[in-house]
Scaffold this active site. Structure first.
Site, short mmCIF file in Angstrom:
data_model
loop_
_atom_site.label_atom_id
_atom_site.label_comp_id
_atom_site.label_asym_id
_atom_site.label_seq_id
_atom_site.Cartn_x
_atom_site.Cartn_y
_atom_site.Cartn_z
N HIS A 171 0.83 -1.21 0.00
CA HIS A 171 0.00 0.00 0.00
C HIS A 171 0.85 1.25 0.00
O HIS A 171 0.52 2.25 -0.62
CB HIS A 171 -0.91 0.01 1.22
CG HIS A 171 -2.23 -0.58 0.93
ND1 HIS A 171 -2.67 -1.75 1.47
CD2 HIS A 171 -3.20 -0.17 0.09
CE1 HIS A 171 -3.86 -2.03 1.00
NE2 HIS A 171 -4.21 -1.09 0.15
N GLU B 270 -3.69 -15.11 -25.99
CA GLU B 270 -2.65 -15.14 -24.97
C GLU B 270 -2.04 -16.53 -24.82
O GLU B 270 -1.28 -16.79 -23.90
CB GLU B 270 -3.16 -14.60 -23.64
CG GLU B 270 -4.43 -15.23 -23.15
CD GLU B 270 -4.95 -14.60 -21.86
OE1 GLU B 270 -4.22 -13.87 -21.18
OE2 GLU B 270 -6.10 -14.89 -21.51
N ARG C 270 -13.65 -8.43 -19.61
CA ARG C 270 -13.12 -9.78 -19.81
C ARG C 270 -13.82 -10.70 -18.83
O ARG C 270 -13.91 -10.40 -17.63
CB ARG C 270 -11.61 -9.81 -19.54
CG ARG C 270 -11.08 -11.24 -19.55
CD ARG C 270 -9.60 -11.29 -19.43
NE ARG C 270 -9.14 -11.02 -18.08
CZ ARG C 270 -7.86 -10.94 -17.77
NH1 ARG C 270 -6.93 -11.10 -18.70
NH2 ARG C 270 -7.49 -10.70 -16.55
N ARG D 92 -10.57 -6.31 -15.81
CA ARG D 92 -10.26 -7.64 -15.25
C ARG D 92 -11.36 -8.01 -14.25
O ARG D 92 -11.23 -7.74 -13.05
CB ARG D 92 -8.89 -7.61 -14.56
CG ARG D 92 -7.70 -7.50 -15.52
CD ARG D 92 -6.37 -7.58 -14.77
NE ARG D 92 -5.26 -7.91 -15.63
CZ ARG D 92 -4.39 -7.03 -16.12
NH1 ARG D 92 -4.50 -5.76 -15.84
NH2 ARG D 92 -3.40 -7.42 -16.89
N ASN E 27 1.24 -10.72 -21.63
CA ASN E 27 1.81 -11.24 -20.39
C ASN E 27 1.80 -12.77 -20.41
O ASN E 27 2.82 -13.43 -20.17
CB ASN E 27 1.02 -10.76 -19.16
CG ASN E 27 0.82 -9.26 -19.17
OD1 ASN E 27 1.60 -8.54 -19.78
ND2 ASN E 27 -0.20 -8.78 -18.50
N ASP E 28 0.62 -13.32 -20.71
CA ASP E 28 0.54 -14.78 -20.77
C ASP E 28 1.14 -15.32 -22.06
O ASP E 28 1.78 -16.37 -22.06
CB ASP E 28 -0.91 -15.25 -20.60
CG ASP E 28 -1.31 -15.27 -19.14
OD1 ASP E 28 -0.48 -15.71 -18.32
OD2 ASP E 28 -2.41 -14.82 -18.81
N CYS F 216 -3.47 -5.78 -24.99
CA CYS F 216 -3.78 -5.31 -23.64
C CYS F 216 -2.77 -5.80 -22.61
O CYS F 216 -2.87 -5.46 -21.44
CB CYS F 216 -5.19 -5.70 -23.23
SG CYS F 216 -5.41 -7.47 -23.10
N ARG G 126 5.63 -16.32 -15.37
CA ARG G 126 5.69 -14.86 -15.22
C ARG G 126 5.83 -14.42 -13.77
O ARG G 126 6.13 -13.27 -13.49
CB ARG G 126 4.47 -14.20 -15.88
CG ARG G 126 3.15 -14.55 -15.24
CD ARG G 126 1.98 -14.13 -16.13
NE ARG G 126 1.36 -12.88 -15.69
CZ ARG G 126 0.18 -12.45 -16.14
NH1 ARG G 126 -0.48 -13.14 -17.05
NH2 ARG G 126 -0.34 -11.33 -15.71
C1 PEP Z 1 -2.18 -10.90 -20.38
O1 PEP Z 1 -2.04 -12.10 -20.12
O2 PEP Z 1 -1.40 -10.25 -21.11
C2 PEP Z 1 -3.32 -10.14 -19.82
C3 PEP Z 1 -3.58 -8.91 -20.19
O3 PEP Z 1 -4.06 -10.75 -18.85
P1 PEP Z 1 -3.57 -10.92 -17.33
O4 PEP Z 1 -2.32 -10.10 -17.14
O5 PEP Z 1 -4.70 -10.46 -16.49
O6 PEP Z 1 -3.31 -12.39 -17.27
MG MG Z 2 -3.64 -13.23 -19.20
#
Ligand code: PEP
Ligand code: MG
Length: 543
Positions: free
Chosen positions: A187, A427, A328, A292, A450-451, A498, A461
């Protein structure tokens, strides 16, 4: 000069004298009490005073850091009055004949440990809050004054800073925060970011640095103690450039996301809920590219009802006032847990039973969410996207369920828009590789880098030990992104990004040249990305 390398919590440059923010050591001694009822009464009085302090702190903080961030002090007040915590203290005074300070210290320690050992990240974070509130109670009991006051603008150095300490510091006089402990998602870190103050952690600060001159480089995470002339000069220049850049970014508000050669794209924001919408609007986001929704499911004891979800989606959609909001569907599992779902422990949760896999095997959960989203569609411009897709069959099953939901809503005479756009997240490498087939069945793609990166490079990750191997610019990822955009367009779907890579301004021109239609980034990155778009070319140069 001494140079230390730490971790940056918030970017920015600061130069100034150091002010050591030491905890006033309150050594709590165990004392024997005869009149335990009088001691319990003394504790209760201190508790009331502490709660009043926290309510006041909440009201003062709202002005400094906004309601969402100030809410932590309401949480503290609630914890202070938590029945189990109060009972543990009163019980210790009565049965062990100990003084209130000692009983509070022991209960605080035990509760803090208990929270620290919980698996759920939300409860883990409450561990620091328990320490914070027990220290406050002890200070009130011992009658100590808690505020450090200082006149000269300074760089605050401390072992650690509690949220309550961070927010009470006079924002105008704090040039930067530098601590030895802390984590990027605490925080305190969030408050530092909200207060727009450069901050570093992991610096081995010492009390005898108090009063010395220092420079903080929040861009690189570097801390210069007693900087030499040359460094000082360099940092002053960097600081001025920084301030100028921030001022210029503000001027980009209201401007288009258009490249030098005229390609305009959508620049949206990623959010976790209504609390983030203010930041989207104040940074001039054109829509929400990733809501999300799983955050509605986390940190509670049971599934959110259709009505609860509807109200949450509707609030965001209404506040975004006609701008596109891409919700999503539930992406729970792996690092995002909800104990009440009683999911089995898995060896490889990131490769496990998560996201759409749960939704397709638990249509009750999925349908409730879809009904809520479609109902919210009547209040603005809603789009839906599905996470973790790996096959066309999954998409077909989703479409069957969506058709059922629409039929039921129609039968129930509940209004919804019939033209809600539907998209899939790309993803998984599988989804990217079959994006030609998927494109024909959806309105849009949103690439979750990210995924996509974790699955393509086979790198968890969450595992910081892999940082040295992790290359988000890996050719394989860029090829998959290019392929997805091309296939999307051929099949008539628009394509956005995204994942975090969408905010990487060193790649903005690359993405524009690939033909991306939308980028969705965290609210604070909207203006820097707009700036990068406006400095890029999207098309090959004409002869
Ligand atoms: C991703 O996987 O890039 C994504 C945007 O979803 P999250 O980070 O919530 O898994
Ligand atoms: Mg993801």
């Amino acid at each position: 000069m001494e140079v230390f390398q730490g971790k940056s919590i918030f970017k920015g440059v600061a130069i100034g004298p150091l002010l050591y923010y030491g905890k006033k050591e309150t050594t709590v001694r165990r004392e024997k009490i005869e009149d335990t009822e009088a001691e319990v009464a003394r504790y209760k009085e201190a508790r009331e005073k502490s709660v009043a302090q926290l309510r006041q702190l909440h009201d003062d903080s709202v002005k400094k850091v906004g309601e969402e961030n100030a809410a932590i002090f309401d949480v503290h007040a609630m914890l202070m009055e938590d029945e189990d915590f109060c009972e543990a203290i009163e019980n210790a005074i009565r049965t062990q004949n100990v003084n209130a300070e000692y009983a509070v210290a022991v209960a605080g320690e035990n509760f803090s440990k208990m929270f620290a050992e919980m698996e759920d990240e939300y409860f883990k974070a409450r561990s620091a809050d328990m320490k914070d509130i027990s220290e406050r109670l002890i200070r009130v009991l011992t009658g100590e004054d808690e505020m450090h006051s200082f006149e000269e603008p300074s760089i605050i150095i401390a072992d650690d800073l509690m949220p309550s300490e961070t927010v009470q510091l006079d924002k105008e006089k704090v040039l930067a925060f530098v601590t030895r402990l802390g984590s990027s998602n605490s925080h305190t870190a969030i408050l530092a970011r909200t207060m727009n103050i450069p901050a570093l952690i992991d610096i081995p600060i010492r009390e005898d640095w108090n009063g010395k001159l220092a420079a903080v480089d929040g861009h690189t995470g570097t801390f210069y103690l007693d900087p030499d002339e040359e460094t000082l000069h360099e940092m002053e220049e960097k600081r001025d450039r920084d301030l100028e850049a921030r001022r210029l970014l503000q001027e980009l508000k209201g401007k288009k996301n258009i490249s030098l050669d005229g390609k305009e794209i959508n620049l949206y924001a990623n959010i976790g809920g209504l609390k983030d919408v203010a930041a989207v609007l104040s940074n001039d986001g054109g829509g929400v590219g990733l809501f999300r929704s799983e955050f509605l499911y986390i940190g509670r004891d049971s599934l959110p009802t259709e009505e609860e979800q509807f109200q949450a989606y509707k609030a965001v959609v209404e506040t975004m006032a006609g701008k596109r909001v891409i919700i999503r569907t539930l992406d729970i599992g792996a690092d995002k847990k909800a104990d009440y779902l009683e999911l089995e422990k898995e060896d490889n949760p990131a490769l496990g039973y998560r996201a759409i896999r749960i939704c397709l095997t638990r249509p009750d959960i999925f349908k409730t969410q879809l009904r809520a989203i479609f109902r919210a569609s009547a209040f603005g411009k809603v789009a839906i996207m599905y996470p973790m897709i790996t096959s066309v069959e999954e998409l077909d099953k989703i479409h069957t369920i969506v058709a059922e939901v629409k039929k039921e809503l129609t039968a129930d005479k509940i209004p919804f828009k019939d033209d809600v756009e539907e998209g899939v997240m790309i993803e998984t490498p599988a989804a990217a590789l079959i994006s030609d087939d998927l494109a024909r069945k959806v309105d849009f793609f949103s690439i979750g880098t990210n995924d996509l990166t974790q699955y393509t490079l086979a790198m968890d990750r969450q595992n910081s030990r892999l940082d040295v191997f992790y290359n988000p610019h890996h050719k394989a990822i860029l090829r998959l992104i290019r392929m997805t955009i091309e296939n999307g367009h051929k099949g008539g779907a628009w394509v956005g990004i995204c994942g975090e890579l969408g905010a990487d301004t060193t790649l903005t021109e690359t993405f524009l040249r690939m033909g991306v239609d939308e980028l969705s980034v965290s609210p604070s990155m909207i203006l820097p990305v707009r700036d990068a778009i406006r400095k890029s070319h999207a098309y090959p140069e004409k002869e």
